[in-house]
Structure formats: C-alpha cells, structure tokens
Design a protein around this motif. Structure first.
Motif, mmCIF file in Angstrom:
data_model
loop_
_atom_site.group_PDB
_atom_site.id
_atom_site.type_symbol
_atom_site.label_atom_id
_atom_site.label_comp_id
_atom_site.label_asym_id
_atom_site.label_seq_id
_atom_site.Cartn_x
_atom_site.Cartn_y
_atom_site.Cartn_z
ATOM 1 N N ILE A 147 0.836 -1.202 0.000
ATOM 2 C CA ILE A 147 0.000 0.000 0.000
ATOM 3 C C ILE A 147 0.870 1.252 0.000
ATOM 4 O O ILE A 147 0.619 2.196 -0.758
ATOM 5 N N ASP A 148 1.911 1.243 0.801
ATOM 6 C CA ASP A 148 2.827 2.388 0.870
ATOM 7 C C ASP A 148 3.467 2.671 -0.485
ATOM 8 O O ASP A 148 3.503 3.814 -0.948
ATOM 9 N N ARG A 149 3.973 1.641 -1.154
ATOM 10 C CA ARG A 149 4.631 1.825 -2.453
ATOM 11 C C ARG A 149 3.641 2.336 -3.501
ATOM 12 O O ARG A 149 3.975 3.208 -4.303
ATOM 13 N N LEU A 150 2.437 1.779 -3.522
ATOM 14 C CA LEU A 150 1.438 2.210 -4.505
ATOM 15 C C LEU A 150 1.038 3.660 -4.279
ATOM 16 O O LEU A 150 0.895 4.428 -5.233
ATOM 17 N N PHE A 205 -5.380 1.676 -6.719
ATOM 18 C CA PHE A 205 -5.417 0.291 -6.269
ATOM 19 C C PHE A 205 -6.683 0.010 -5.483
ATOM 20 O O PHE A 205 -7.367 0.934 -5.024
ATOM 21 N N ILE A 206 -6.984 -1.275 -5.373
ATOM 22 C CA ILE A 206 -8.029 -1.748 -4.483
ATOM 23 C C ILE A 206 -7.395 -2.788 -3.570
ATOM 24 O O ILE A 206 -6.293 -3.270 -3.834
ATOM 25 N N VAL A 207 -8.104 -3.138 -2.510
ATOM 26 C CA VAL A 207 -7.641 -4.169 -1.587
ATOM 27 C C VAL A 207 -8.625 -5.330 -1.656
ATOM 28 O O VAL A 207 -9.836 -5.135 -1.565
ATOM 29 N N GLN A 223 -14.556 -2.740 8.397
ATOM 30 C CA GLN A 223 -14.064 -1.581 9.146
ATOM 31 C C GLN A 223 -12.764 -1.911 9.887
ATOM 32 O O GLN A 223 -11.830 -1.109 9.913
ATOM 33 N N ALA A 224 -12.683 -3.110 10.474
ATOM 34 C CA ALA A 224 -11.470 -3.517 11.193
ATOM 35 C C ALA A 224 -10.285 -3.632 10.225
ATOM 36 O O ALA A 224 -9.161 -3.238 10.565
ATOM 37 N N ILE A 225 -10.527 -4.143 9.029
ATOM 38 C CA ILE A 225 -9.455 -4.257 8.032
ATOM 39 C C ILE A 225 -9.023 -2.877 7.573
ATOM 40 O O ILE A 225 -7.825 -2.588 7.476
ATOM 41 N N ARG A 226 -9.984 -2.001 7.318
ATOM 42 C CA ARG A 226 -9.657 -0.631 6.917
ATOM 43 C C ARG A 226 -8.801 0.057 7.988
ATOM 44 O O ARG A 226 -7.832 0.734 7.678
ATOM 45 N N LEU A 239 -5.216 -1.384 8.145
ATOM 46 C CA LEU A 239 -4.393 -0.963 6.999
ATOM 47 C C LEU A 239 -4.328 0.548 6.850
ATOM 48 O O LEU A 239 -3.673 1.039 5.934
ATOM 49 N N ASP A 240 -5.040 1.279 7.718
ATOM 50 C CA ASP A 240 -5.137 2.742 7.608
ATOM 51 C C ASP A 240 -5.533 3.116 6.183
ATOM 52 O O ASP A 240 -4.935 3.973 5.536
ATOM 53 N N LEU A 241 -6.562 2.430 5.689
ATOM 54 C CA LEU A 241 -7.002 2.543 4.305
ATOM 55 C C LEU A 241 -7.923 3.738 4.116
ATOM 56 O O LEU A 241 -8.865 3.934 4.883
ATOM 57 N N ASP A 242 -7.636 4.537 3.105
ATOM 58 C CA ASP A 242 -8.501 5.673 2.782
ATOM 59 C C ASP A 242 -9.905 5.168 2.459
ATOM 60 O O ASP A 242 -10.063 4.115 1.838
ATOM 61 N N PRO A 243 -10.934 5.929 2.829
ATOM 62 C CA PRO A 243 -12.312 5.483 2.597
ATOM 63 C C PRO A 243 -12.655 5.292 1.121
ATOM 64 O O PRO A 243 -13.547 4.519 0.795
#
Length: 194
Positions: free
Chosen positions: A117-120, A127-129, A142-145, A148-152
C-alpha cells in the motif's frame, strides 16, 4: 497479442508473502501463465517468515504473468509480484506503466500488506484491496480498513483467489475504481495559470 490487438493494459497483483498472488493470476489467465516459482529450500527458512503459511512449498522469485483478451483490440496483462521483502526491489519496475493494482491481503498476516500500500501510494498508482479467503480469522471491513489505515475511497472486497469468477470480480472492481477516479478528475474544475 493477437494480430488485431493494439492496446495492452497492465495490472499488477501485489501483497505479502503467501497471500495468493500466483494463484489469482493462474485462476483468471486465458493462457498458461508464466511463473517463476521455485521450490522453497532450507536455505530460505531463516529468511522467509513462514508463520501462517506453513504448508507453502514454492515461492515466486521474479513475477507471474498472465493475459486476458478483452476484445479484438484490447488485451489485459497481469503481473503477480513476489511477496518476500528481499524481492521488493522489483516492485517499482513492475508498477511502471500499470493501469492499477490489486493488493491481495491474507488476514492471517495483515501486516504484510503495509509495504504494498505504501509503495502504490508513493507511485500514485490506483489500487483496491482484496482479502483472500484462507479460512483464517474473519474481520469486519471496518477492522481491516483500520488495520491498513485505508482511505475510505479505496474499495475493499473479499475474494477467493482460486476462483476464476471471484478473481474476475476483483479485476472488474479495480477497473471500475480507476474509471471513477478518472471521471472525478475530468469533472474537477481546472485552475487557470496566472
């Protein structure tokens, strides 16, 4: 490419060691995929973290390559990146010219997804997860987001990389996400240079 195909599109599948990248490329490719899997040996035991993937006997050492013909003029090329840290130097080259990427996550080893995620994000690559179902711990989206500190705005989907249909849905989700990103950019007001 076929004789009439003149547009090659590229998608990269990245993620941690043992997340299922090779499996995903194999499941959707219309050709026998090129892969660079090698048997894991005792020499790698001290180098590769096998926790959570104890049954793994082979590993990608360069990349996997598959192809999907979209129509008579367009071909999609899939590249699966190696997951071990010692091969991460290859990722920047694989990201070059890519349409977008799938970050494949194994919920048994979710921390292995950080680097991808950092490199992308550093490359500005859409990208998607996709959480690959290994029968491990089940977490809420929500726990996965949060983990991963994933943007909404980044899509998060579940998948089974062994399934052609499931893997196709992941790729379609990525393409729809990219299409929406470009549409948003086109709608954004342009600033005049003074």
């Amino acid at each position: 490419m076929g004789a009439s195909a003149d547009n090659g599109l590229k998608i990269v599948v990245v993620g941690g060691f043992g997340a299922g990248k090779t499996t995903m490329v194999r499941s959707v490719s219309e050709i026998r995929p090129l892969n660079t899997e090698e048997t894991m040996t005792q020499a790698g035991e001290g180098v590769d973290d096998l926790s959570g993937v104890r049954g793994k006997t082979a590993t990608t050492v360069a990349f996997d390559f598959g192809r999907i013909t979209l129509d008579e003029r367009n071909v999609l090329y899939l590249f699966g990146a190696p997951g071990q840290e010692r091969f991460w130097f290859l990722w920047d080259r694989l990201f070059s010219g890519t349409l977008g990427a799938v970050v494949l996550v194994d919920t048994r080893r979710i921390d292995d997804s950080w680097y991808a995620i950092d490199r992308l994000e550093k490359h500005g690559t859409p990208f998607i997860v996709a959480c690959n179902d290994f029968g491990g711990p089940v977490f809420t989206p929500q726990a996965i987001r949060e983990a991963l500190d994933l943007d909404p705005h980044v899509p998060l989907v579940n998948c089974d990389a062994r399934s052609r249909e499931s893997s196709k849905i992941v790729l379609i989700t990525l393409v729809e996400h990219i299409k929406e990103l470009y549409a948003d950019q086109a709608r954004a007001p342009r600033q005049e240079l003074v």
